[in-house]
Design a protein around this motif. Structure first.
Motif, short mmCIF file in Angstrom:
data_model
loop_
_atom_site.label_atom_id
_atom_site.label_comp_id
_atom_site.label_asym_id
_atom_site.label_seq_id
_atom_site.Cartn_x
_atom_site.Cartn_y
_atom_site.Cartn_z
N ALA A 143 -107.38 53.75 31.06
CA ALA A 143 -107.32 55.09 31.63
C ALA A 143 -108.43 55.73 31.91
N ASN A 144 -109.00 56.21 32.99
CA ASN A 144 -110.25 57.04 33.15
C ASN A 144 -110.52 58.05 32.06
N PRO A 145 -111.44 58.14 31.27
CA PRO A 145 -111.80 58.88 30.10
C PRO A 145 -112.04 60.46 30.58
N GLY A 146 -112.21 60.64 32.13
CA GLY A 146 -112.50 61.70 32.50
C GLY A 146 -113.98 62.38 32.54
N PRO A 147 -114.33 63.34 33.14
CA PRO A 147 -115.57 63.74 33.38
C PRO A 147 -116.43 64.30 32.21
N ASP A 148 -115.51 64.61 31.25
CA ASP A 148 -116.47 65.22 29.86
C ASP A 148 -116.11 64.30 28.78
N ASP A 149 -116.62 64.76 27.61
CA ASP A 149 -116.29 64.09 26.40
C ASP A 149 -115.57 64.55 25.47
N SER A 150 -114.53 65.27 26.06
CA SER A 150 -113.34 65.82 25.22
C SER A 150 -112.19 64.68 24.92
N MET A 151 -111.94 63.81 25.57
CA MET A 151 -110.99 62.70 25.55
C MET A 151 -109.48 63.34 25.33
N GLU A 152 -109.51 64.51 25.95
CA GLU A 152 -108.03 65.04 25.86
C GLU A 152 -107.02 64.09 26.39
N GLY A 153 -105.99 64.06 25.16
CA GLY A 153 -104.90 63.13 25.64
C GLY A 153 -105.33 61.73 24.89
N GLY A 154 -106.49 61.28 24.40
CA GLY A 154 -106.66 60.22 24.08
C GLY A 154 -107.08 59.14 24.81
N ASP A 155 -107.45 57.95 24.19
CA ASP A 155 -108.00 56.79 25.13
C ASP A 155 -106.88 55.94 25.15
N VAL A 156 -106.35 55.68 26.45
CA VAL A 156 -105.19 55.02 26.64
C VAL A 156 -105.33 53.50 27.45
N LYS A 157 -104.98 52.65 26.93
CA LYS A 157 -104.81 50.97 27.53
C LYS A 157 -103.46 50.57 27.50
N ILE A 158 -103.26 49.78 28.57
CA ILE A 158 -102.20 48.94 28.89
C ILE A 158 -102.49 47.68 29.29
N SER A 159 -101.92 46.46 28.41
CA SER A 159 -102.08 45.08 28.89
C SER A 159 -100.86 44.46 29.38
N GLY A 160 -100.82 43.19 29.85
CA GLY A 160 -99.57 42.60 30.06
C GLY A 160 -99.91 41.47 31.35
N ARG A 161 -98.67 41.73 32.46
CA ARG A 161 -98.77 40.47 33.26
C ARG A 161 -98.66 41.44 34.59
N ALA A 162 -99.17 41.02 35.58
CA ALA A 162 -99.00 41.61 37.01
C ALA A 162 -98.22 40.70 37.93
N VAL A 163 -96.97 41.01 38.21
CA VAL A 163 -95.92 39.89 39.11
C VAL A 163 -96.14 40.61 40.36
N GLU A 164 -96.70 39.37 41.32
CA GLU A 164 -96.68 39.91 42.75
C GLU A 164 -95.27 40.07 43.51
N VAL A 165 -95.19 41.23 44.01
CA VAL A 165 -93.78 41.46 44.72
C VAL A 165 -93.85 40.99 46.15
N THR A 166 -92.96 40.27 46.35
CA THR A 166 -92.87 39.62 47.78
C THR A 166 -91.45 40.06 48.39
N ASP A 167 -90.55 40.61 47.79
CA ASP A 167 -89.17 41.15 48.22
C ASP A 167 -89.54 42.22 49.27
N SER A 168 -88.90 41.68 50.66
CA SER A 168 -89.45 42.79 51.53
C SER A 168 -88.59 44.15 51.41
N GLU A 169 -87.48 44.22 50.67
CA GLU A 169 -86.85 45.35 50.67
C GLU A 169 -87.63 46.28 49.71
N VAL A 170 -88.06 45.90 48.36
CA VAL A 170 -89.03 46.45 47.59
C VAL A 170 -90.44 46.91 48.23
N LEU A 171 -90.96 46.13 49.02
CA LEU A 171 -92.20 46.44 49.76
C LEU A 171 -91.88 47.36 50.73
N ASP A 172 -90.91 47.55 51.50
CA ASP A 172 -90.54 48.40 52.53
C ASP A 172 -90.38 49.74 52.05
#
Length: 157
Positions: free
Chosen positions: A79-108
């Motif tokens: 997550a973007n740490p923001g424009p200052d050095d306060s780090m309000e809300g902390g430093d946040v990271k997510i890792s995992g897997r990205a699954v491509e969406v090809t289902d036309s209903e979901v895309l629409d």
């Protein structure tokens, strides 16, 4: 790596999921790490989208980050740490897997609601690890979640 949908994470740990989502929604641009064809890391800018109870990554077709994810779906988002050095809300990271969406209903449905420039790649995130790092007084506080377990909190001076 075991993974979970964003919806599963929100169900398992609603307060922590809300904290993480709010931190990401504070700013538009974040940093995505992917794995290049040669195995080295690639870091690029990215916008994230929380919609329909899920976390989505959208990107231009043919972009290097899209090519990386199509070949190797492992990623980390900081997550973007923001424009200052306060780090309000902390430093946040997510890792995992990205699954491509090809289902036309979901895309629409996504296009109708989010209105992204087209064409585009859409990936649904499978969460493998969520971490928030913050400071409480003189202590470093790390909150971490892995699928199938509770949020764990570690404190260090």
């Amino acid at each position: 790596m075991t993974s979970s949908t964003w919806a599963d994470f929100r169900t398992a740990e609603p307060d922590f999921a809300e904290t993480v989502q709010n931190r990401f929604q504070r700013y538009k641009h974040h940093v995505l790490a992917t794995v290049r064809k040669d195995g080295s890391p690639r870091v690029t800018g990215l916008e994230v989208d929380f919609r329909f109870g899920e976390l989505w990554l959208g990107m231009m077709p043919g972009s290097r980050k899209a090519q990386d994810l199509l070949r190797d779906p492992r990623f980390a988002i900081h997550a973007n740490p923001g424009p200052d050095d306060s780090m309000e809300g902390g430093d946040v990271k997510i890792s995992g897997r990205a699954v491509e969406v090809t289902d036309s209903e979901v895309l629409d449905r996504f296009v109708a609601e989010a209105g992204p420039p087209q064409p585009f790649h859409l990936f649904r995130v499978e969460v493998g690890h969520v971490v928030q790092t913050s400071v409480d007084g003189e202590e470093l506080v790390v909150r971490a979640w892995l699928p199938g377990g509770p949020v764990r909190t570690y404190r260090r001076r």
